[in-house]
Design a protein around this motif. Structure first.
Motif, PDB file in Angstrom:
ATOM      1  N   TYR A   1       0.812  -1.215   0.000  1.00 40.93           N
ATOM      2  CA  TYR A   1       0.000   0.000   0.000  1.00 40.93           C
ATOM      3  C   TYR A   1       0.847   1.268   0.000  1.00 40.93           C
TER       4      TYR A   1
ATOM      5  N   TYR B   1      -7.503  -4.424  -2.716  1.00 43.69           N
ATOM      6  CA  TYR B   1      -7.862  -5.537  -1.838  1.00 43.69           C
ATOM      7  C   TYR B   1      -7.644  -6.890  -2.514  1.00 43.69           C
TER       8      TYR B   1
ATOM      9  N   LEU C   1      -9.002  -8.454   8.853  1.00 42.36           N
ATOM     10  CA  LEU C   1      -9.365  -7.140   9.395  1.00 42.36           C
ATOM     11  C   LEU C   1      -8.231  -6.142   9.191  1.00 42.36           C
ATOM     12  N   ILE C   2      -7.008  -6.569   9.459  1.00 39.24           N
ATOM     13  CA  ILE C   2      -5.851  -5.693   9.257  1.00 39.24           C
ATOM     14  C   ILE C   2      -5.732  -5.289   7.785  1.00 39.24           C
TER      15      ILE C   2
ATOM     16  N   LEU D   1      -8.009  -5.040   5.583  1.00 36.58           N
ATOM     17  CA  LEU D   1      -9.093  -4.147   5.163  1.00 36.58           C
ATOM     18  C   LEU D   1      -8.943  -2.744   5.735  1.00 36.58           C
ATOM     19  N   VAL D   2      -8.304  -2.634   6.906  1.00 37.41           N
ATOM     20  CA  VAL D   2      -8.203  -1.331   7.579  1.00 37.41           C
ATOM     21  C   VAL D   2      -6.907  -0.605   7.252  1.00 37.41           C
ATOM     22  N   LEU D   3      -5.800  -1.351   7.155  1.00 31.89           N
ATOM     23  CA  LEU D   3      -4.484  -0.732   6.983  1.00 31.89           C
ATOM     24  C   LEU D   3      -4.383   0.228   5.797  1.00 31.89           C
TER      25      LEU D   3
ATOM     26  N   TRP E   1      -6.392   2.284   4.568  1.00 26.94           N
ATOM     27  CA  TRP E   1      -6.977   3.592   4.867  1.00 26.94           C
ATOM     28  C   TRP E   1      -6.040   4.409   5.757  1.00 26.94           C
ATOM     29  N   ALA E   2      -5.272   3.723   6.610  1.00 30.70           N
ATOM     30  CA  ALA E   2      -4.352   4.416   7.501  1.00 30.70           C
ATOM     31  C   ALA E   2      -3.146   4.972   6.755  1.00 30.70           C
TER      32      ALA E   2
ATOM     33  N   VAL F   1     -15.016  -2.394  -1.768  1.00 25.70           N
ATOM     34  CA  VAL F   1     -14.819  -2.931  -0.421  1.00 25.70           C
ATOM     35  C   VAL F   1     -15.495  -4.298  -0.293  1.00 25.70           C
TER      36      VAL F   1
END
Length: 230
Positions: free
Chosen positions: A33, A44, A101-102, A104-106, A108-109, A128
């Protein structure tokens, strides 16, 4: 069986063996990313394909934590070989969920995901949804491959590593568009391709059936190998 699943997860975490695959996942996802933005579905899909190898490796580590003698005792305590084998597979699948979960979230961070850029691009929600599908689908064959590579199934550590590495390489090579026999491998590359450009429900259904069937066959082979060994 529930108690056996908890015991295996606890042993995996408390011995510190969970740290290595977690660190590997964070590194490869950060590199992926950090290379620039991509639309959600494409980003994804690639992360699901990359995590396939990490999750298969983690499954092998989790199943190899338990000493051979303790595994035989667990078989007796669980009330049969089938329950003991199923407990290991379930524990490995549950251990893989935090990675999804990581993943899918990472992005965006770190700013690795972008929304539609031009007319005709899939919506953010669609991307998504495809990403969640891709990660959940590829978790199944990853666990199956890791189970096949476990010491209890392969018989030897070196043989198990060969199964793990060979399975990951074949999943990539046989998953190429030019492959003459893509069905021999899990749909790792096919799933990544289906997340690009929006959802094709027919293709999603085919990939899902393919992944579930491959997983069922691999788990059946794993169970047969386990039952053939003391």
């Amino acid at each position: 069986m529930t108690a056996l699943v908890r015991m295996r997860l606890a042993g995996f975490v408390q011995t510190g063996r969970a740290a290595a695959p977690l660190l590997a996942a964070l590194v490869v996802l950060s590199v992926l990313y950090g290379g620039g933005q991509a639309q959600a579905g494409e980003a994804y899909g690639v992360s699901a394909a990359v995590l396939f190898a990490v999750l298969a490796w983690q499954t092998k580590i989790l199943l190899d934590v338990e000493p051979d003698v303790q595994r035989r005792l667990s078989r007796v305590a669980a009330g049969g070989a089938g329950r003991e084998i199923a407990a290991g597979v379930v524990a490995a699948a549950l251990a893989g969920l935090p990675f999804i979960l990581i993943a899918l979230v990472l992005p965006w961070a770190v700013g690795g995901v972008t929304g539609p850029e031009k007319a005709g691009d899939p919506s953010l929600g669609e991307g998504v949804a495809l990403g969640v599908w891709a990660h959940l689908l590829l978790l199944l064959p990853a666990v199956a491959l890791g189970a096949l590579a476990s010491r209890a199934a392969a018989g030897q550590t070196a043989r198990g590593l060969a199964v793990l590495v060979g399975g990951v390489v074949l999943a990539i090579v046989l998953g190429l568009k030019s492959s003459p026999a893509p069905w021999l491998a899990p749909p790792v590359m096919a799933t990544a391709r289906e997340t690009v450009g929006g959802a094709d429900l027919a293709a999603v259904a085919v990939a899902t059936g393919w992944g579930v069937l491959w997983t069922a066959v691999a788990i059946s082979v794993h169970a047969r190998l386990r039952l053939s060994r003391p």
